[in-house]
Structure formats: C-alpha cells, structure tokens
Design an enzyme around this catalytic site. Structure first.
Site: not given
Ligand code: ZN
Length: 729
Positions: A522, A515-516, A519
């Site tokens: 991104h 998940h992290e 980011h």
């Molecule tokens: Zn998040």
C-alpha cells in the site's frame, strides 16, 4: 504538510506522519559533504550539520543511519519545528491573494526537516530504543502536539484555506487537489478553528483536562495490572504451565522481591495465555478474577471514575464542535462515516456469532464431562477445554509445522513471490545501505517494467528494546510534489534463532509477514502528488484492508507450494498438514469474534453518549451495553472491559475499535472477488493495484470499493472465512 504524529510506536499500520519544511540553501550545502568529509572537516567552531537538516543523498533518500547519533534527534525536532513555524507564518501572512499553490501546496511542502527526523525517530524509537531516545520522546511529544495544534488553530492561515474552500468549484483543481483542499478544510474545522474565541478557550480547557485524565488512566492501569498479578506460595497449583512457565513465574516473583514464590503477571486482555494450560480450576478462576477486576478494586488504581469523566468530557467536546456525540466526531472521515453504520455492521455479525458461541459452549461442556468433571463451563475454563478439543480434532503440532516455514524462504519465495505474481514487482537485496540494527534487511523494489519503485526494510526479530507486536510505516513518504519515492519498513517480533541456525517460524508468524507486507505494498504503490493523501494516509477503518487482504495469499495453493518446503528435505508441505492449518484457523471463532464485537460495541456505546447525559455509573453502563449486544457475554466476556480498555481511553482508538472488524469485511469480500475471477493473476492484481492500492486517500473509500467490486461490501465472505457460515473463503 501537517498530520498526526506517532511518537509512540505506530499502530500496526500507521498513517505516515509527515511534517515538512523547505530546507534553506545553506543547510543543503552543509549536507552535500560525504560522511568522511564531514568528519574530517568538523572543527570545534563549526559543528557538523545535523543529519536531518537536508535530505539524504543515498538512493531513495534512505536515512543515514551510519551518521545519525542519538544526540541528533532533539535538536533536529527543535529546528524542524522552528523552521515549519516560520514557514507557516510566511504562508499565513503572504500579501498575495490565496491560491492553491501559495497556500495548500505550500503547506504540503512545509516541515521537511521535521518530517525527516520524525519518520526516522518513530522507527528507531519503536524498534530499537534506549534511555536517550525515551527521554527525547518524553520531551518532544507534548511539544509536537502543541506545534500541530498551533497550526490548525491559526486564524490567519485558516482564513486563506477557507477562502479557497469557498470558491473550490471555480478554482479548476484536478480531482486530487480538490480532495486535498477539502481535507485541509475539514481538519482545520475539526480542530475547532471556526469556534468563537470563548469556545476555543473552552475547547482548549477540555482538551487539557481529557489529556490529563488519559494519562492518569494509563498510569492507574499500569499500576493496577502490575498489582493484580497472581502470586502463589505453592507451585503445585500452577500445574500444567510446564517447566519453562514455572521458571518464568519464579523469576517474575523474584523480580518483585518475592523469592521462593511464583507470580503470573497479567497481559492487557481479559483472557490470559496460561488459562489454556492451568489444570487447577481454583487457580484458573483466581487468575481470571484478578484480570477482570484489576482496575475495579475501589483502591487508588480504580479507573472507573476516570473513564466516566473522560466519556462525559469527550461528549462535551463533540457537542462544542457541532456533533451529537464523540463517535460521530471521530467517524466523520472514516469509511463507515457514522456510528450508526458501524453499529449496524456489527449487528449483522451477531446472529451467526451467537449461534457459533452456543455450539462452542455445548462442545466444551461435553469436553468437560469427558474429562470426568461435572462443573458448568465458565470463562476461565474456556481456553483450557478449547485447547484440549483443538488437539483432539486437529492434532496440529507446531514442531511438525515449523520445518516448512523458514523466514528467509517465506519472505523471498512466499511474500515476494505472491507480490510478483499479482503485481509483477521484483526485489533485490541492498547490502550497501545503512540500517538501524544489524538484523535489518533492505530490498530495492522494482516495478513491473523494471523501473525503481522504492525501498523496503525488514526488522523481524524480537529484541528487548523493541515494542511488542508488528507494524509498518514509512521512512520516506511518496510524493510527486516533493520528488520522493516510498521507503517503507516492516517490524515484527519473531523469535531469533541461535547463531547459525535457520529461523523456523509458526504459521501465525508467516501470516504476520504477509500482513505487514500488505501495508508495505500500500505504501510502495502510492502514486500521489500530495503527501496528505499519499499511500497509507487513510482512515483507520480502511488501512487494515490491504494488509489483511495480503494475508490470504499465505494459504493460496500456488504460493504455499512455492515457499512451504521442508528445511531439511526440500519436500513440499503435505496436504493433510495444510488442511489441519486451515481447519484449525476456523476453530473457536464464535469466541474470537464475539469477544471483539462485544468490546467494539462497548467502545461505540461509551462514545455515543450525548453531552446532556449524566455522568455514568461504569458497572451499570457496561452491563447494559453487553446485554444489548445480543451476544453470549456470560461465557464470552469482552476482550477488554471498560476499566482496562487502553485502546479507547488513551491510545487513540476511541470509537475506533470496530475498524479491525470492518476492514476484515472488506478484505474477505475482495478475496472472494479474486477467487471468483481466477485468483492469483497479474490481471487481478493490476486491477487491485490500480483501483485500491495506488489510490491513497484521493477518493471516498466507499466509492473506491464500489468501483472495484461493483457493489458495497458484504459480511458473507467474512463469516465464511471464520467458518461461521457455509461456503469457502
Ligand atoms: Zn495491520
């Protein structure tokens, strides 16, 4: 440029908080000395330059954690703000007619020193704080907020922005510049710069009043939560919580001066973790009631009067700024755009969620009977019997799973591998760069053609002085205007192994890492000229899309086979274990989704009040909102009740809690697209990078999604992924 600050630890996926200012030549000169030189030449009459005064000369402008002292932050904030104030004044009073370059680009260039100190401070304050840093935060946070307000209410400055905005069609701007101009105009307008002087005074009074009520809410909630701990004299009523739980409860009591007793402290959700193991039903009910009424006892910690006031004042603020309600004011720049769109989306989730809740209620009632009990299921029974059923159905033992998930292998052969397969990027550890804590690892990231892309820092292990949860942000934001490449970091709270032992983690922790880093990608793929639209500087209901999307690869067969290997034998994880993990993840989703929808709708209802609505009675309002939701709220209460909903009353998520669900729709839908197009391929990854991950906020979110997929997002794959609709996802 000027954007929101995150002095407090950023939410899981913060917008970067860039404040920039052109450094004077003199300051740059001071900083060219190496660390050794600076120390050697520093004299009493010539103190060394503040390490934030100029950009670091390390690769990618990596911060000089080796040179930064706690005492550097406060003067850097002060100097950074002063420099940006001067710069903004120069822009506002520029005798030349406004053009994009001398106004908008100049604002984007401003505040460099403030940006540098704020990025580093936010990171260290969240991940590795101490009393000195706490003090800096306390002093500087209100100043920063006032600094930002002063810029956005600067009439002379806005006159220039408006002049440009009014002739935007004639300016021959490229699409990114056009978007940047429009965003600046919107942000000024949103702050109230166009109001009359009298209305600005009213707005400022409203802001002050709201902010003081928010602080008061926070304090009462903290006190109320502390006071509502369950204290028992007889440890047998805590049966089920295990030896470790009992030690914790005894310590918690001692720390309150209650030696010889046991205390179960509350966490800030309706359900409490120990409710899944407490065998004594009377204790379960007592603990649940403590949680449910923590701030509704009619005492000094009761928050109900405060929140009804906040709701009313926010509605008045929205009306003053021309919006029908506060939710509309908050959602203007989000992907959903209106509260109606967010509500309609949630309403579409309700039927399948409600049906699943009914199945779950019935299953649990059977489980209670099988346990030889005859009571009717209540919320305080839910987690205990869910756990019993989960054990029975899936028999998933963490000790069986953990040997397949060793942190370094998960990172290199899982997280990095998936990114390599999708985007062609490669990673090389950098041991030469300074870090804020010895646990931190740094990797240089190379693009598909081998060219340098940026840096990624990972700070995974739990520490007492680290905030809870996991999050990502930037130490250096990407911008072609400023000539900077992205330097990102991921923070988590994974259990640290004993010295010399491998870090074996749970599957949930594996998902957190994916998940992290979603980011992170991104941020790393950001490819913008202007900081205000770069990378993760996107709406709340869009920012979790790349991160949640990246979670899907944790269970991708090819990725899993590459990283999930037994620490001792090297054997791949057995198929039946994967199947159990997969099926267990879809268990209890009527409850899990229902409690979030109920809370999100409660949030949206509170912020959909019009300014003319009278002050609400919290009990009546909440009951009506929950009833209207169409969910089974008797057995599945909202994750947060109005009176302790910290996200919406004090943490910046007003009318924004739905965003977690909204982005889930986006990521599950796009993952379904990948599955339909061959899954983990470079071609698919490139398309996602080109059209989503590298776009920042250069386009309208809905348009971006539509361009990628050829249609608007749909809830089908999300319901499938949660096991609430037939099909595979
Ligand atoms: Zn998040």
């Amino acid at each position: 440029m000027i954007a929101k600050y995150f002095m407090a630890p950023p939410p899981p996926s913060s917008r970067p908080s860039p404040h920039r200012l052109r450094s004077s030549a003199a300051l740059v000169a001071l900083l060219t000395a190496s660390a050794l030189c600076t120390a050697a030449t520093a004299r009493a009459d010539a103190p060394p330059a503040n390490p934030f005064a100029a950009a670091s000369t390390l690769s990618f402008q990596a911060p000089r954690f080796d040179l930064i002292h706690d005492s550097d932050y406060q003067p850097a904030f002060e100097q950074g703000m002063a420099e940006q104030r001067a710069e903004v004044d120069r822009i506002a009073s520029d005798p030349a007619a406004p053009d994009f370059e001398n106004t908008i680009a100049a604002l984007e260039r401003s505040g460099r020193m403030l940006d540098r100190v704020n990025n580093v401070f936010s990171c260290v304050y969240g991940a590795d704080t101490n009393p000195a840093l706490d003090k800096v935060e306390e002093i500087e946070a209100p100043k920063l907020s006032a600094h930002q307000d002063a810029i956005f209410l600067n009439q002379k400055l806005f006159a220039r922005v408006k002049a440009l905005y009014d002739q935007r069609d004639a300016l021959k701007l490229d699409p990114e510049q056009r978007q940047v101009l429009e965003l600046y105009y919107q942000q000024f307008t949103h702050a109230g710069v166009q109001l009359s002087a009298a209305d600005r005074t009213t707005l400022s009074a409203l802001n002050t009043r709201i902010s003081s009520l928010e602080t008061s809410f926070q304090q009462k909630l903290m006190e109320g939560t502390k006071a509502a701990a369950l204290i028992v004299d007889d440890k047998t009523v805590l049966a089920g919580i295990g030896a470790e739980g009992m030690i914790g409860a005894s310590k918690a009591a001692s720390s309150r001066g209650l030696d010889g007793k046991w205390a179960i402290t509350l966490q800030n959700t309706t359900q409490q973790p120990v409710l899944s193991s407490l065998e004594n039903r009377t204790t379960r009910e007592a603990l649940f009631q403590k949680s449910w009424t923590r701030t509704e006892k009619g005492d000094a910690n009761d928050t109900r009067d405060i929140i009804s006031q906040i709701a009313q004042l926010r509605a008045q603020k929205a009306a003053l700024l021309g919006y029908p309600d506060y939710a509309s004011y908050e959602l203007y720049d989000q992907m959903a755009k209106t509260p109606q769109a967010a509500q309609a989306f949630m309403n579409r989730l309700v039927p399948a969620t409600r049906a699943e809740q009914e199945r779950e209620t019935s299953d649990l009632q059977h489980e209670i009977t099988a346990d030889g009990k005859s009571f009717k299921l209540k919320p305080w029974d839910w987690n205990l019997y869910t756990d019993k059923l989960r054990q029975k159905r899936f028999d998933l033992n963490q000790n069986e799973v953990r040997p397949y998930f060793e942190l370094n292998t998960v990172l290199r052969d899982g997280v990095f591998y998936a990114a390599n397969q999708l985007y062609g990027v490669t990673f090389k550890e950098r041991k030469d760069l300074p870090v804020w804590n010895p646990d931190v690892m740094v990797f240089e990231v190379f693009d598909k053609d081998g060219s340098p892309l940026g840096l990624a820092y990972f700070d995974y292990f739990k520490r007492d002085n680290k905030n809870g949860g996991a999050w990502m942000s930037n130490l250096v934001g990407q911008s072609k205007l400023l000539g900077t490449k992205p330097v990102i970091y991921n923070i988590a709270n994974l259990p640290k192994p004993e010295k010399g032992q491998p870090a074996l983690i749970s599957f949930e922790d594996v998902v957190t890492m994916f998940h992290e880093f979603g980011h992170g990608l991104h941020g790393l793929f950001a490819n913008q000229t202007y900081p205000i639209v770069s990378g993760t500087a996107v709406a709340r209901d869009f920012v979790e899309f790349p991160s949640q999307f990246n979670e899907h690869w944790a269970l991708d067969p090819k990725v899993l086979a590459h990283y999930a290997r037994n620490i001792d034998t090297g054997a791949p994880i057995p198929a039946n274990l994967i199947d159990k993990i997969r099926r267990a993840a879809r268990f209890n989703q009527g409850y899990a989704l229902g409690e979030i929808i109920a809370a999100s709708k409660l949030d949206m209802d509170w912020h959909s009040l019009s300014a003319s609505a009278p002050k609400q009675n919290v009990d009546t309002f909440e009951a009506a909102s929950l009833k209207k939701s169409g969910l089974d709220v008797t057995d599945v209460p909202p994750r947060y009740r109005s009176s302790y909903f910290l996200h919406i009353w004090a943490n910046g998520y007003a009318a924004g809690y739905y965003a977690y669900l909204w982005t889930e729709m986006l990521d599950d839908d796009v993952y379904a697209w990948f599955r339909d197009h061959g899954g983990l391929t470079r071609e698919n990854g490139q398309r996602f990078r080109d059209m989503i991950l590298s776009q920042g906020h250069t386009q309208d979110y809905a348009a971006m999604f539509r361009a990628f997929y050829g249609k608007d997002p749909d809830i089908g794959p999300m319901l499938q992924h949660r096991g609430l609709a037939p099909g595979e996802n």
